[in-house]
Write a protein that holds these residues in place. Structure first.
Motif, PDB file in Angstrom:
ATOM      1  N   LEU A 155       5.941   8.524  -8.488  1.00  0.00           N
ATOM      2  CA  LEU A 155       7.237   7.866  -8.613  1.00  0.00           C
ATOM      3  C   LEU A 155       8.291   8.865  -9.088  1.00  0.00           C
ATOM      4  O   LEU A 155       9.429   8.845  -8.615  1.00  0.00           O
ATOM      5  N   TYR A 156       7.907   9.761 -10.017  1.00  0.00           N
ATOM      6  CA  TYR A 156       8.838  10.786 -10.508  1.00  0.00           C
ATOM      7  C   TYR A 156       8.159  12.152 -10.482  1.00  0.00           C
ATOM      8  O   TYR A 156       7.027  12.291 -10.941  1.00  0.00           O
ATOM      9  N   GLY A 199       0.809  -1.214   0.000  1.00  0.00           N
ATOM     10  CA  GLY A 199       0.000   0.000   0.000  1.00  0.00           C
ATOM     11  C   GLY A 199       0.837   1.255   0.000  1.00  0.00           C
ATOM     12  O   GLY A 199       0.328   2.353  -0.207  1.00  0.00           O
ATOM     13  N   ALA A 200       2.144   1.122   0.239  1.00  0.00           N
ATOM     14  CA  ALA A 200       3.056   2.267   0.283  1.00  0.00           C
ATOM     15  C   ALA A 200       3.712   2.462  -1.074  1.00  0.00           C
ATOM     16  O   ALA A 200       3.693   1.572  -1.935  1.00  0.00           O
ATOM     17  N   ARG A 201       4.306   3.632  -1.261  1.00  0.00           N
ATOM     18  CA  ARG A 201       5.012   3.940  -2.505  1.00  0.00           C
ATOM     19  C   ARG A 201       6.289   4.708  -2.168  1.00  0.00           C
ATOM     20  O   ARG A 201       6.412   5.309  -1.094  1.00  0.00           O
ATOM     21  N   CYS A 202       7.216   4.731  -3.120  1.00  0.00           N
ATOM     22  CA  CYS A 202       8.439   5.528  -2.992  1.00  0.00           C
ATOM     23  C   CYS A 202       8.646   6.278  -4.296  1.00  0.00           C
ATOM     24  O   CYS A 202       8.440   5.721  -5.383  1.00  0.00           O
ATOM     25  N   GLY A 203       9.019   7.550  -4.199  1.00  0.00           N
ATOM     26  CA  GLY A 203       9.240   8.357  -5.383  1.00  0.00           C
ATOM     27  C   GLY A 203      10.511   9.170  -5.283  1.00  0.00           C
ATOM     28  O   GLY A 203      11.180   9.193  -4.251  1.00  0.00           O
ATOM     29  N   VAL A 204      10.819   9.853  -6.381  1.00  0.00           N
ATOM     30  CA  VAL A 204      12.038  10.642  -6.438  1.00  0.00           C
ATOM     31  C   VAL A 204      11.709  12.042  -6.937  1.00  0.00           C
ATOM     32  O   VAL A 204      10.910  12.221  -7.861  1.00  0.00           O
ATOM     33  N   LEU A 205      12.303  13.045  -6.292  1.00  0.00           N
ATOM     34  CA  LEU A 205      12.150  14.439  -6.674  1.00  0.00           C
ATOM     35  C   LEU A 205      13.369  14.837  -7.491  1.00  0.00           C
ATOM     36  O   LEU A 205      14.491  14.842  -6.991  1.00  0.00           O
TER      37      LEU A 205
END
Length: 282
Positions: free
Chosen positions: A238-239, A179-185
């Protein structure tokens, strides 16, 4: 389509949250914290700089002085933050450093940058991993477009940010199903103490000799980076590219890289002289 996330009451673990030097620009981390607080989030600031206490007091936030390059210390800090806030919903791996680096100058610069920008991101995510598996949880890694299209004479920074991007993408894969996500700035240059330190560095010198390169690396108001951060978290993207047109670097890295190389080639005649001058002043 992912629904828009409300930040009200969200518990945020933010590294790199200390303020900038007196009479200088504020750090992106401090401005991130201000924006998060304005959205109703609960913020826990982490920084190796003892001045993180000043930011925490001003923002009525919790804090701890800790070194992101030390995994044991970060695990203790994450546990303490979770106990203090009652959990962690959002992690922002924001701590970072930069310096002029090539394959010929002081190798300790490379090691220092990799330790903070690469290992620091890994340590931050690993330390918080027990708390970020669940619906609406999110990890955001502050990287750079330099991790896609390399910046001139910023070898260690480019490599560290490329690795940070892959860490974020790998983290997102691991979190799938939780249910979690990871993204990049993906940021370009913004007004901050890090950028302020470069005003007399080689890239600035070289930009003065190439108008197109100067445009491509011009500093932008930090509010664009802050807005990008908020946008990324609310959509759990994600991005997120800032400025938005820099998304071209991600979609067409070969083409944008070719343009960058032509700009770099045009200023190569002054590069060696500029580099020697910079090294002599260190």
């Amino acid at each position: 389509m992912i629904r828009k996330l409300s930040l009200a009451g969200k518990r945020v673990f933010l590294t790199g949250g200390a303020p900038g030097p007196n009479n200088g620009p504020t750090t992106l981390g401090e401005q991130f914290a201000e924006a998060l607080k304005a959205e109703g989030a609960i913020v826990y600031l982490v920084d190796i700089n003892p001045r993180v206490r000043e930011a925490a007091l001003r923002l009525n936030a919790n804090y701890r002085i800790a070194d992101v390059t030390d995994l044991d210390e970060m695990e203790y800090t994450a546990d303490l933050a979770a106990d203090t806030m009652g959990g962690i919903d959002i992690v922002i791996a924001n701590a970072g450093v930069a310096d002029i680096t090539t394959f010929e100058n002081d190798p300790t610069r490379y090691s220092r940058i990799q330790a903070v920008n690469e290992t620091g991101v890994y340590n931050t995510i690993r330390a918080c991993m027990p708390y970020i598996k669940g619906e609406d949880k999110y990890v955001l890694v502050n990287a750079s477009n330099g991790g896609i299209v390399p910046l001139f004479l910023m070898m260690a920074y480019n490599a560290s940010k490329a690795h940070a991007i892959k860490l974020a993408e790998s983290c997102n894969l691991e979190l799938m199903g939780t249910g979690a996500r990871c993204g990049v700035l993906l940021l370009s240059e913004h007004v901050s103490p890090m950028e302020d330190n470069f005003k007399k560095s080689i890239p600035r010198f070289l930009m003065e000799h190439n108008p197109l390169l100067k445009y491509g690396h011009r500093e932008r108001d930090a509010r664009h980076a802050v807005n990008g951060m908020i946008r990324a978290i609310k959509r759990r993207r994600l991005y997120t590219s800032v400025p938005r047109y820099s998304v071209l670097a991600r979609y067409f890295p070969a083409s944008v890289g070719w343009v960058a190389r032509q700009m770099h080639r045009a200023i190569q005649p002054v590069a060696d002289r500029a580099r020697e001058e910079y090294e002599q002043n260190q």
